[in-house]
Motif scaffolding. Structure first.
Motif, PDB file in Angstrom:
ATOM      1  N   PHE A  21       0.820  -1.212   0.000  1.00 27.43           N
ATOM      2  CA  PHE A  21       0.000   0.000   0.000  1.00 27.43           C
ATOM      3  C   PHE A  21       0.853   1.260   0.000  1.00 27.43           C
ATOM      4  CE2 PHE A  21      -2.750   3.197   2.108  1.00 27.43           C
ATOM      5  CZ  PHE A  21      -3.721   3.263   1.121  1.00 27.43           C
ATOM      6  N   ALA A  22       1.670   1.461   1.015  1.00 25.55           N
ATOM      7  CA  ALA A  22       2.530   2.653   1.097  1.00 25.55           C
ATOM      8  C   ALA A  22       3.645   2.381   2.097  1.00 25.55           C
ATOM      9  CB  ALA A  22       1.727   3.885   1.510  1.00 25.55           C
ATOM     10  N   ASP A  23       4.853   2.803   1.714  1.00 24.50           N
ATOM     11  CA  ASP A  23       6.056   2.580   2.522  1.00 24.50           C
ATOM     12  C   ASP A  23       6.423   3.858   3.256  1.00 24.50           C
ATOM     13  OD1 ASP A  23       8.595   2.064   3.517  1.00 24.50           O
ATOM     14  OD2 ASP A  23       9.565   2.117   1.543  1.00 24.50           O
ATOM     15  N   GLY A  24       6.313   3.837   4.589  1.00 29.90           N
ATOM     16  CA  GLY A  24       6.575   5.036   5.370  1.00 29.90           C
ATOM     17  C   GLY A  24       7.972   5.152   5.937  1.00 29.90           C
ATOM     18  N   ASN A  25       8.822   4.122   5.746  1.00 28.76           N
ATOM     19  CA  ASN A  25      10.173   4.210   6.320  1.00 28.76           C
ATOM     20  C   ASN A  25      11.283   4.020   5.289  1.00 28.76           C
ATOM     21  OD1 ASN A  25      10.187   1.467   5.829  1.00 28.76           O
ATOM     22  ND2 ASN A  25      10.309   0.843   7.974  1.00 28.76           N
ATOM     23  N   GLY A  26      10.917   3.864   4.012  1.00 32.03           N
ATOM     24  CA  GLY A  26      11.926   3.864   2.966  1.00 32.03           C
ATOM     25  C   GLY A  26      12.612   2.555   2.686  1.00 32.03           C
ATOM     26  N   TYR A 432       7.345   5.372  -7.903  1.00 29.07           N
ATOM     27  CA  TYR A 432       6.080   6.095  -8.071  1.00 29.07           C
ATOM     28  C   TYR A 432       5.500   6.609  -6.746  1.00 29.07           C
ATOM     29  CZ  TYR A 432       6.177   3.693 -12.615  1.00 29.07           C
ATOM     30  OH  TYR A 432       6.523   3.207 -13.838  1.00 29.07           O
ATOM     31  N   GLY A 433       6.354   7.146  -5.899  1.00 34.76           N
ATOM     32  CA  GLY A 433       5.875   7.714  -4.648  1.00 34.76           C
ATOM     33  C   GLY A 433       5.439   6.695  -3.618  1.00 34.76           C
ATOM     34  N   PHE A 434       5.651   5.415  -3.900  1.00 38.66           N
ATOM     35  CA  PHE A 434       5.273   4.380  -2.935  1.00 38.66           C
ATOM     36  C   PHE A 434       6.107   4.470  -1.667  1.00 38.66           C
ATOM     37  CE2 PHE A 434       6.338   0.096  -1.285  1.00 38.66           C
ATOM     38  CZ  PHE A 434       5.087  -0.295  -0.828  1.00 38.66           C
ATOM     39  N   SER A 435       7.374   4.877  -1.805  1.00 39.69           N
ATOM     40  CA  SER A 435       8.300   4.890  -0.687  1.00 39.69           C
ATOM     41  C   SER A 435       8.840   6.291  -0.438  1.00 39.69           C
ATOM     42  CB  SER A 435       9.466   3.939  -0.981  1.00 39.69           C
ATOM     43  OG  SER A 435      10.440   3.998   0.036  1.00 39.69           O
ATOM     44  N   LEU A 436       9.294   6.542   0.790  1.00 39.41           N
ATOM     45  CA  LEU A 436       9.980   7.791   1.100  1.00 39.41           C
ATOM     46  C   LEU A 436      11.270   7.921   0.307  1.00 39.41           C
ATOM     47  CD1 LEU A 436       9.634   8.081   4.994  1.00 39.41           C
ATOM     48  CD2 LEU A 436       8.438   9.411   3.251  1.00 39.41           C
ATOM     49  N   SER A 437      11.889   6.785   0.012  1.00 34.33           N
ATOM     50  CA  SER A 437      13.141   6.784  -0.743  1.00 34.33           C
ATOM     51  C   SER A 437      12.860   6.596  -2.226  1.00 34.33           C
ATOM     52  CB  SER A 437      14.058   5.656  -0.250  1.00 34.33           C
ATOM     53  OG  SER A 437      15.181   5.525  -1.089  1.00 34.33           O
ATOM     54  N   LYS A 438      13.359   7.519  -3.055  1.00 33.83           N
ATOM     55  CA  LYS A 438      13.142   7.412  -4.499  1.00 33.83           C
ATOM     56  C   LYS A 438      14.059   6.379  -5.150  1.00 33.83           C
ATOM     57  CE  LYS A 438      11.202  11.973  -5.334  1.00 33.83           C
ATOM     58  NZ  LYS A 438      11.161  13.152  -6.231  1.00 33.83           N
TER      59      LYS A 438
END
Length: 546
Positions: A21-26, A432-438
């Motif tokens: 869903f979404a990665d908040g710690n990279g 695609y913005g899923f993670s804090l780290s590009k």
């Protein structure tokens, strides 16, 4: 019509496959922090609740469906304190929280199974350990096959065998053991006390096995007996399972506001499914025939009629689902030629893999199916990414596949990884913005053609799939929730149309446009600009004149 008395009878629930869903710690894996960050997105989407796939500690033999501790959070996902904050923040946003519970089996890393392998007194009674057959016990105790492929038994060092209807790392629990029943009732209370609003029950038709674990009688030592097959089998849908759920309902009934259960139950008929929904058992159960229906108006109509009628016999609402983390995504299912019958076991992956998909057609049909789903009486579940019109990622490299189906099938079934690829949120390149780290590598790779699929790209397009879902969820409460019983409208064979009060839903599964009623106003259409005619592969919501 079932009287609407509680939120869950008409809710729209969004399924969060937390790893994706979404990665908040990279680190490239979705987590609680990422989910908390995206609560405003879910609130704007307009869902009533979220269902979170297992977030418990797990060695990940099956993506978290092998639980080693039912009262904690997997460290990769976060902490129990973060989970508490998520529940509170979701409630503040008007979103209820449902968890996944996995009662058919634990992880082989669970303390109970560790004790069983150590042959501690009575520890093996919590699972299904049996001596083998044959002169030296070298053959499995029966002919059951794992859902994931191969036999359903593994032999341990002292010669006994243990049952696992899924991966070897998922030993089946013995629900004839009172200790097992008491433990899970306590787990329910643990999370209810934390404010959780309910549970989706994994393999709800499992748990209790036929006495003596008799052979299933497949007669084929190589073909797995699939949970999706719905056929009668001594491992599934035994009468004793209903006593378990009566106990669970008693636990839920101790709480206010009410706590609810949703069953994943693959059973031979809707009549068998309704047994799980009797007033002293579970609240709702997924209507998988709707998911299995091809893009054909006549089949859709038959499925809807039977589901509504049978659910009504036990006073329950039907629960509609188009997709989930175990099946091919809706866009891809609809992008190939459609059978004339309900899709059979394994979602006909083998046949479809040889046919080039038409994703444009698949997306048109998926958008239309969403309007049908959300217009029907009862509850609806939306799998993450459906609102973005995502397709199955079918070209994942073999070396990145993680679903145990891939290995256990002898590398013949690609499994479910293709519907579990991390979501695209923004930007033109992965992640695609899923993670804090590009620069992070996501746990499954994202395809390069997804820039137009991101939530950011679709946000400003009034005709995007994301905004179609937003508009539909916004209009649903006013148009459909209290609009009455469903009544079919006579149409051509390729068209299904129904009314509920003044509201109407029309869907065209044919190849030519059809005329819409002249006395009705278009409220929402899956194809922008729909007016007096309904285009092929599209659906529309109408309000008839007074």
């Amino acid at each position: 019509m079932v009287p609407v008395e509680s939120w869950w009878q008409t809710a729209v629930v969004y399924q969060v496959y937390i790893r994706s869903f979404a990665d908040g710690n990279g680190d490239g894996i979705g987590d609680v922090a990422g989910l908390r960050d995206r609560l405003p997105y879910l609130a704007r989407l307009g869902v009533d609740a979220i269902w979170i796939n297992p977030w418990y500690p797990s060695p990940m033999a099956d993506a978290g469906y092998d639980v080693s501790d039912y009262r904690e959070i997997e460290p990769v996902y976060g902490t129990l304190a973060e989970a508490h904050r998520l529940i509170a923040e979701a409630h503040e946003a008007g979103i209820r929280v449902l968890l996944d519970i996995v009662p058919n089996h634990s992880s082989d890393h669970h303390a109970w199974f560790t004790a069983a392998l150590a042959d501690e007194p009575d520890a093996r009674q919590r699972y299904h350990f049996r001596p083998g057959r044959g002169a030296d016990g070298e053959l499995p105790p029966n002919d059951w096959r794992s859902v994931f492929g191969g036999q359903a038994w593994t032999r341990v060092a002292d010669g006994d065998w243990y049952l696992h209807l899924f991966a070897p790392g998922q030993p089946d629990l013995n629900w004839e053991n009172p200790e097992v029943r008491a433990e899970f009732e306590d787990v329910l209370a643990f999370w209810f006390d934390k404010g959780v609003d309910g549970f989706r029950i994994d393999v709800a038709h499992g748990l209790v096995k036929a006495d003596g674990l008799p052979d299933g009688g497949t007669g084929d030592d190589t073909a797995p007996t699939l949970v999706q097959h719905n056929a009668s089998h001594p491992a599934w849908d035994q009468d004793g399972v209903h006593d378990v759920y009566r106990g669970w309902r008693e636990v839920a009934n101790r709480y206010a506001p009410e706590r609810i259960f949703i069953a994943e139950a693959w059973v031979p008929s809707n009549e068998r499914l309704a047994r799980y929904l009797r007033p002293d058992e579970l609240h709702t159960a997924f209507q998988f025939d709707f998911l299995r229906a091809p893009w054909r108006a006549d089949v859709l109509q038959e499925v809807v009629d039977e589901a509504i009628a049978v659910a009504a016999t036990v006073g329950a609402p039907p629960t509609w689902v188009l997709s989930n983390h175990d099946v091919t995504r809706t866009v891809t299912r609809y992008s190939r030629s459609q059978p004339e019958h309900l899709i059979e076991t394994d979602w006909e992956r083998a046949r479809w893999s040889k046919e080039t998909p038409d994703y444009e057609a698949g997306l048109r049909r998926a958008r239309a199916a969403a309007l049908v789903q959300l217009a029907l009486p009862g509850t609806a579940y939306v799998y993450q990414g459906e609102e973005l019109g995502l397709e199955e990622v079918e070209d994942l490299p073999d070396e990145v596949r993680q679903d145990p189906m891939w290995e256990q099938s002898g590398f013949t079934d690609v499994g479910r990884d293709g519907c579990r690829v991390p979501l695209p949120w923004a930007d033109d390149v992965a992640p695609y913005g899923f993670s804090l780290s590009k620069d992070v590598q996501t746990w499954l790779p994202q395809p390069p053609h997804w820039p137009s699929k991101t939530a950011e790209a679709q946000d400003g397009d009034p005709h995007s799939t994301l905004n179609l879902y937003r508009d539909a969820l916004s209009a649903r409460a006013a148009i459909w929730v209290d609009s009455g019983d469903l009544e079919w409208i006579a149409t051509t064979p390729e068209v299904a149309a129904f009314r509920r009060g003044r509201a109407q839903c029309w869907v065209n599964t044919g190849e030519i446009p059809v005329d819409l009623p002249a006395d009705a106003e278009v409220v929402l259409a899956s194809v922008p600009g729909t007016g007096t005619q309904l285009p092929p592969d599209s659906a529309v919501w109408l309000i008839a004149g007074a």
